[in-house]
Design an enzyme around this catalytic site. Structure first.
Site, PDB file in Angstrom:
ATOM      1  CG  HIS A 179     -20.722  10.371   0.996  1.00  0.00           C
ATOM      2  ND1 HIS A 179     -20.030  10.722  -0.141  1.00  0.00           N
ATOM      3  CD2 HIS A 179     -21.140   9.101   0.795  1.00  0.00           C
ATOM      4  CE1 HIS A 179     -20.041   9.717  -0.984  1.00  0.00           C
ATOM      5  NE2 HIS A 179     -20.704   8.711  -0.449  1.00  0.00           N
ATOM      6  CB  ALA A 216     -12.532   7.729   0.423  1.00  0.00           C
TER       7      ALA A 216
END
Lengths: 152, 492
Positions: B415, B417
């Protein structure tokens, strides 16, 4: 003892520990009540420069919980909810009663602050929630340390 | 990370390498009902080993009724109970639902809009456009929009009807709802299961972006990887301008999570559930506590869909104000709106049988393949759009869901970093003003209410999202379609 924001900072009433994603707070006091006051100030310090929050409006808060960890959680959450619903920032806290009750603990506090004004109050980071993650209440003679994480 | 970080796990977590991007935590302690699976390259895995990510992955494997394995995705990092970037599927009837597997920011998610403009069309008015969006979309601490106030009654309708309610108020186009996960409305929402405190927080915050890692960006298509699929999603050429909105259910969802963690703590005692971590608190899937949570959670899911819908409307309005033309002339079509923090009842094939399961996605994106009944008809032939935002000033991604994801990750992928530096460390290294200047030198216009947020969210504080996406693509649990880079950023 009632401290103002400035005074408490100088007395190192709290500090921010290292945590990857969120705000990890250590708050201190010579007893549990004072440590709770510093924990509250630290939470508002995450959101804004507390020195600029004038303690001109007085309010009261009462929370109950089964254990001391939950009491800390409920206390901070009650203040966060007041900020979100009433748009109030607080910079002075006096935990007046912190008692064991028949089925847990009760805390009564007086709190002082003012309405959030985006022109005067510095915006830091919003707090989403209080968490139990890594929460600790360490009691030593003459010194109580609280550790907790605020979800950012 | 030296002084910065590191709360190592309380025990050594054994790991077995399956291939270059797949690792397994065997059932190394008696409470684990299934193994853990981690999708990561060696670097990402090494980073996960510095904190409690893998330990939490193993803890999730203790949940009663969990199927196959506890999954940690390439962006996995330490969370509360569940790792962030975690997926777990548990039996619908004979297992549990855990609010910790959803998180505080219920339906924190992303929506992507496309325009038919190119970068050079908007460059001359970029500053004006960004400033207008910044004025129209409330963001930052205590942000409010004075002319969009919901009453308590409105809030009930909004959480039952989701995106459609906002469209009915004139904020949106009729086709918008179809382009959202769940068509912008989970049907089981029941506001009677939501506390007054949550409702009071919700009333004041509807239509606000919030703070922290939430953002609104004007982006451009940097590179197209899969032209056919990109075209199905409306992405025609590199340089095409897009808009990405990343936010969640605000105080409404946070309070619902908090309220139900209390309920679940009691449930754990009541039903004698043994857990390795207090924050995995859960209740049996067929209990009243589980049903109540699911109905309340759905309210927050719908609130977040509605929130992003209102914000998107003000973005369209901002284009209209600046360019003095009907926003439809610029495209400004919704590509998709997808949740990153959610629990859903889904059907998955497990050991050759179709099973009804609770899928917990905590910092994970649903990634359904072509032909799946849950995705919009327009995308049936290609698959579900998967939106993965980067950190401020870096790239964001559009991927597409796959059959492989259905087979190995319960239809889910990464979803985002994930942080590399703590907020404190970022503040020590960067100053908000410098971060802004550096971005502006790269042609990225920035508006934020908070200098502290700019420092904490500086892009070196995050892992490289391109690597996270690369692992997803190589494992095949969502494949690359297009990469975007920002040209303007609005932060809380």
């Amino acid at each position: 003892m009632i401290y103002t924001a400035k005074l408490m900072r100088d007395k190192k009433g709290y500090k921010f520990l290292e945590h990857m994603a969120d705000a990890y707070v250590a708050a201190y006091g010579k007893n549990l009540a004072e440590a709770f006051e510093n924990a509250a100030l630290a939470m508002f310090d995450v959101m804004t420069e507390v020195e600029k929050v004038s303690p001109k409006i007085r309010d009261e808060v009462e929370v109950e919980a089964k254990d001391e960890h939950a009491l800390l959680y409920n206390w901070l959450e009650a203040l966060l909810v007041k900020f979100e619903i009433e748009e109030m920032l607080y910079s002075k806290f006096k935990v007046s009663i912190l008692n064991r009750t028949s089925d847990g603990f009760r805390l009564n506090a007086e709190i002082w602050g003012e309405k959030f004004n985006s022109k005067r109050h510095t915006q830091k980071v919003g707090v989403k929630a209080v968490t139990y993650h890594l929460m600790e209440i360490i009691k030593k003679p003459e010194k109580v340390t609280l550790k907790f994480i605020l979800d950012i | 990370m030296g002084e910065e970080e590191s709360r190592p796990p309380p025990e050594k977590i054994p790991l077995e390498k399956i291939d270059n991007y797949t690792w397994r935590i065997p059932k190394y302690k008696p409470g684990m009902r299934v193994p853990g699976i981690i999708f990561a390259n060696a670097d990402l895995l090494e980073k996960m080993q510095t904190d409690r990510t893998l330990w939490q992955c193993a803890n999730v494997a203790h949940l009663p009724g969990i199927y196959k394995y506890s999954i940690t995705l390439p962006d996995g990092h330490e969370g509360y109970g569940f790792p962030i970037g975690g997926v777990a599927a548990t039996d619908y009837e004979e297992s549990v639902i855990s609010p910790g597997g959803v998180g505080y920011d219920i339906n924190c998610g992303v929506r992507l809009l496309i325009t038919n403009l190119s970068e050079q069309d908007i460059r001359p008015k970029l500053a004006q456009l960004t400033n207008t969006i910044f004025e129209n979309v409330p963001c930052g601490l205590g942000s409010r929009r004075k002319d969009f106030k919901a009453t308590a009654h409105d809030l009930e309708r909004l959480v039952i009807e989701g995106v459609q309610w906002v469209i009915d108020q004139g904020l949106g186009w009729s086709e918008d709802a179809e382009r959202c996960e769940e068509r912008g409305c989970m049907k089981n929402a029941n506001p009677d299961k939501v506390s007054t405190t949550a409702k009071n927080r919700g009333v004041t915050q509807i239509g606000t972006l919030g703070s922290g890692n939430h953002f609104l960006e004007i982006q451009k298509v940097d590179k197209i990887y899969d032209a056919k699929t990109a075209k199905a999603f409306g992405i025609e050429h590199e340089g095409q301008v897009t808009v990405m909105i990343h936010c969640g259910s605000r105080g409404f969802g946070h309070q619902i999570c908090s309220d139900y963690l209390r309920v679940m703590e009691r449930a754990v005692h009541k039903y004698n559930i043994v857990l390795p971590d207090r924050e995995l608190a859960c209740a049996p899937g067929n209990s009243n506590e589980a049903e109540d949570y699911y109905q309340a959670m759905a309210c927050a899911v719908n609130y977040a869909f509605a929130n992003r819908q209102a914000i998107m409307h003000w973005v369209r309005q901002s284009f209209q104000q600046v360019f003095k033309e009907d926003p439809e002339r610029f495209g400004l079509k919704l590509v998709y709106d997808v949740a990153h923090n959610i629990a859903k009842i889904e059907e998955h094939r497990i050991n050759g049988e179709r099973k009804k399961v609770w899928v917990h996605r905590k910092g994970a994106t649903r990634a359904f393949p072509q032909g799946h009944p849950e995705i919009p008809a327009d995308y049936a032939s290609v698959g579900q759009p998967v939106l993965i935002p980067g950190s401020m000033g870096t790239s964001s991604w559009l991927l597409v869901g796959t059959e492989k994801a259905m087979q190995i990750s319960f239809g889910s992928t990464a979803h985002g970093a994930g942080r590399m530096l703590s907020r404190n460390a970022a503040k020590r290294r960067f100053w908000g003003g410098d971060v802004k200047k550096a971005l502006e030198q790269r042609g990225i216009f920035v508006r934020s209410e908070s200098s502290v947020v700019l420092a904490e969210e500086a892009d070196p504080a995050y892992k490289n999202v391109d690597i996270v996406v690369d692992v997803s693509d190589r494992v095949g649990i969502a494949t690359k379609v297009a990469r975007f880079v920002p040209i303007a950023v609005v932060k809380g």
